[in-house]
Design a protein around this motif. Structure first.
Motif, PDB file in Angstrom:
ATOM      1  N   MET A 243       0.865  -1.266  -0.133  1.00  0.00           N
ATOM      2  CA  MET A 243      -0.123   0.083   0.180  1.00  0.00           C
ATOM      3  C   MET A 243       0.898   1.205   0.070  1.00  0.00           C
ATOM      4  O   MET A 243       1.904   1.244   0.545  1.00  0.00           O
ATOM      5  N   ILE A 244       0.350   2.351  -0.583  1.00  0.00           N
ATOM      6  CA  ILE A 244       0.982   3.528  -0.719  1.00  0.00           C
ATOM      7  C   ILE A 244       0.854   4.294   0.882  1.00  0.00           C
ATOM      8  O   ILE A 244       1.460   5.521   0.615  1.00  0.00           O
ATOM      9  N   THR A 245       0.058   3.768   1.512  1.00  0.00           N
ATOM     10  CA  THR A 245      -0.268   4.588   2.687  1.00  0.00           C
ATOM     11  C   THR A 245      -0.254   3.565   3.822  1.00  0.00           C
ATOM     12  O   THR A 245      -0.195   2.551   3.735  1.00  0.00           O
ATOM     13  N   THR A 246      -0.524   4.135   5.083  1.00  0.00           N
ATOM     14  CA  THR A 246      -0.296   3.209   6.119  1.00  0.00           C
ATOM     15  C   THR A 246      -1.823   3.042   6.921  1.00  0.00           C
ATOM     16  O   THR A 246      -2.578   3.781   6.588  1.00  0.00           O
ATOM     17  N   ARG A 247      -1.989   2.196   7.641  1.00  0.00           N
ATOM     18  CA  ARG A 247      -3.147   2.049   8.359  1.00  0.00           C
ATOM     19  C   ARG A 247      -3.564   3.184   8.985  1.00  0.00           C
ATOM     20  O   ARG A 247      -4.902   3.759   8.925  1.00  0.00           O
TER      21      ARG A 247
END
Length: 333
Positions: A243-247
């Motif tokens: 993913m390009i972002t975090t949770r």
């Protein structure tokens, strides 16, 4: 660069009008919704407002596939997932797709790039996601939500290669148009980041028939979002999707974006409220399918997918129930 937008809906009009108005590019629109095409012809364009203000008719050229004679450099595809295959086939039969053209799409959900690749070379497909809220209030009648400059989007190549000159030119036009483009290295991680966001905001707002600002008022939103995000991220981890972002960033984006577009009804609700099928199978359903394919069960996503379909089915009883309640109220009097 010349563009043609396939799907003159909320987002199709948003991209096409902003490109036409801010870059001076030639932009055509191709659509199959008869009421929309005819209304645009009747009023001389599309009626556009921003946050319910300054409504005006912007001249645009809208065609049916069979009447379109243009040869754009780039197609911009914004269709509902359920209509994509049928519309692409109709356009192909009309002979308006050509092998020298590039195609960009930032549709909701997943599965559309594989269908687009049946008609265009994979090296000429540009994948996108858009954090841009737009309402379609009727045929050729749209409302751009959010202040100017709030638009955000990502784009990436479908083949996973670096951007070539045409992709760079598309990005430059999107920037000049004010769409806020950011290039990403991996389209799957980019697209799934938007899918899991929609799997929270779009789906839950639709089930409760509320605006994003009303949704974010509930103090348990972060816990609900975290539960859905954790399942989605776990499924992506199992599938090898980075993913390009975090949770945590996804959770925070739910709060930030919901406040930013507090009066906005997500696109899934717009379909639901008008009696149309929703795209939940391409959002929560896709996450659930991805999990099952990789030996991980996304129980919450499976459950909410069923809930949305149940709500869709129950729409047929709404009028009947309202009439019954009215009769009971009259009897009580």
């Amino acid at each position: 660069m010349n563009y043609a937008v396939l799907g003159a809906g909320a987002m199709g009009y948003r991209y096409g009008v902003m490109l036409q108005e801010n870059t001076g590019a030639k932009v055509d629109f191709v659509d199959t919704w008869e009421e929309n095409v005819e209304k645009a012809h009747q009023q001389g364009g599309v009626s556009v407002a921003r946050d319910h203000q300054n409504r005006r008719v912007i001249p645009v050229n809208v065609y049916y596939p069979e009447n379109y004679k243009g040869h754009p450099d780039v197609w911009i595809v914004f269709l509902k997932q359920m209509k994509l295959q049928e519309t692409m086939e109709r356009c192909s039969k009309a002979g308006i797709f050509h092998q020298d053209q590039y195609v960009f799409s930032a549709m909701n959900g997943m599965g559309h790039f594989e269908k687009i690749a049946e008609y265009f070379p994979k090296d000429q497909i540009v994948c996108g996601t858009a954090m841009i809220a737009t309402r379609m209030d009727g045929p050729a009648n749209v409302d751009f939500m959010g202040a100017k400059g709030s638009e955000q989007m990502h784009y990436a190549t479908y083949n996973g290669k670096a951007a070539d000159q045409t992709v760079k030119a598309i990005g430059a036009d999107f920037k000049k148009a004010g769409l806020g483009p950011v290039f990403a290295d991996d389209y799957m991680g980019m697209c799934m980041a938007k899918v899991v966001f929609n799997a929270v905001v779009n789906t839950l707002c639709t089930m409760f028939e509320i605006q994003m600002g009303q949704f974010v008022e509930y103090p348990g939103v972060k816990d609900m979002a975290k539960q859905l995000f954790d399942e989605a991220f776990d499924a992506c981890d199992r599938a090898g999707i980075k993913m390009i972002t975090t949770r945590q960033a996804e959770v925070e984006s739910v709060i930030t974006v919901s406040h930013q577009y507090k009066y906005h009804y997500p696109s899934m609700y717009q379909d639901f409220s008008k009696g149309r099928p929703t795209e939940v199978d391409y959002i929560n359903g896709y996450i659930a399918k991805l999990g099952r394919e990789n030996d991980y069960v996304c129980r919450t996503h499976e459950f909410v997918t069923h809930e949305v379909h149940l709500a869709e089915m129950m729409r047929k009883y709404r009028k009947q129930n309202q009439e019954q309640e009215k009769k009971i109220a009259e009897m009580v009097k």
